[in-house]
Motif scaffolding. Structure first.
Motif, PDB file in Angstrom:
ATOM      1  N   PHE A  42       0.853  -1.184   0.000  1.00  0.00           N
ATOM      2  CA  PHE A  42       0.000   0.000   0.000  1.00  0.00           C
ATOM      3  C   PHE A  42       0.895   1.243   0.000  1.00  0.00           C
ATOM      4  CE2 PHE A  42      -2.235  -3.437   2.207  1.00  0.00           C
ATOM      5  CZ  PHE A  42      -3.337  -3.576   1.355  1.00  0.00           C
TER       6      PHE A  42
ATOM      7  N   ARG B 202       0.574   4.394  -0.743  1.00  0.00           N
ATOM      8  CA  ARG B 202       0.079   5.657  -0.170  1.00  0.00           C
ATOM      9  C   ARG B 202       0.103   5.611   1.359  1.00  0.00           C
ATOM     10  NH1 ARG B 202      -5.003   7.293  -3.846  1.00  0.00           N
ATOM     11  NH2 ARG B 202      -5.913   5.699  -2.501  1.00  0.00           N
ATOM     12  N   SER B 203      -0.155   4.445   1.936  1.00  0.00           N
ATOM     13  CA  SER B 203      -0.074   4.313   3.394  1.00  0.00           C
ATOM     14  C   SER B 203       1.365   4.470   3.880  1.00  0.00           C
ATOM     15  CB  SER B 203      -0.615   2.949   3.842  1.00  0.00           C
ATOM     16  OG  SER B 203      -1.962   2.821   3.514  1.00  0.00           O
ATOM     17  N   THR B 204       2.292   3.906   3.125  1.00  0.00           N
ATOM     18  CA  THR B 204       3.708   4.037   3.477  1.00  0.00           C
ATOM     19  C   THR B 204       4.148   5.496   3.374  1.00  0.00           C
ATOM     20  OG1 THR B 204       4.116   1.794   2.705  1.00  0.00           O
ATOM     21  CG2 THR B 204       6.038   3.226   2.942  1.00  0.00           C
TER      22      THR B 204
END
Length: 189
Positions: free
Chosen positions: A24, A26-28
């Motif tokens: 993921f 964007r989460s990182t």
């Protein structure tokens, strides 16, 4: 002295490249935006593979890559191991190349083992803004582009063999017997 760059800060393009390896991205990226000083675990085998060597031997490999070759991709240090980021497929191919070079043979037993991380493995990458401190995860060569050059298995094999030959002097002659009587036969009577 090596000509390897000492970049301890990851560029914004390097951040995007690292995050692209995460399931993921964007989460990182959001995590790193909130905590740029946090190391993150990223999977191998999708964007990069990693070859892990003991830090001293890894440094010798890195010096060979920069002094006698094309340079390296990103390189990090974590828990006494140097992590050399490599091209996809390196983790699968490098062990067979090392076997071909008789890496595990009796005469090369002083050479440390290289750990290859590929599909199904994960590595801890240092924080984006880590300082050069002993004992922590840190970048030696931080990623600075969205498409860094990553050495393949043949390039890393070459660097490992050269580093091993420089570290371990292998002689074809057996060691001298310290208790042997030695006579000078160069003088004639």
């Amino acid at each position: 002295m090596s000509s390897a760059p000492n970049v301890s800060r990851v560029s914004s393009d390097g951040v995007a490249w690292l995050a692209s390896a995460a399931p993921f991205p964007r989460s990182t990226l959001a995590l790193w935006q909130d905590r740029p000083d946090a190391p993150v675990v990223l999977p191998c085998g999708t964007v990069f593979d990693v070859v892990s060597a003991p830090v001293v031997f890894g440094r010798r490999m890195l010096d060979r890559l920069w002094d006698e070759g094309a340079g390296s991709g990103p390189v990090a240090v974590f828990r006494g191991r140097m992590l050399l980021f490599a091209a996809l497929g390196t983790a699968q191919r490098l062990p067979s190349l090392l076997d071909w070079e008789e890496w595990g043979s009796q005469r090369a037993r002083e050479v440390p083992p290289l750990l290859c991380h590929g599909t199904g493995d994960a590595v801890t990458v240092p924080a984006l803004t880590c300082e050069d401190s002993v004992g922590t995860a840190r970048w030696v060569v931080a990623p600075d582009t969205r498409r860094p050059w990553l050495p393949g298995p043949e390039v890393l094999l070459w660097a490992a063999v050269r580093a091993a030959r420089a570290a371990v002097r292998i002689s074809i002659f057996p060691p001298a017997d310290q208790d042997a009587n030695v006579y000078d036969v160069s003088r004639r009577r």
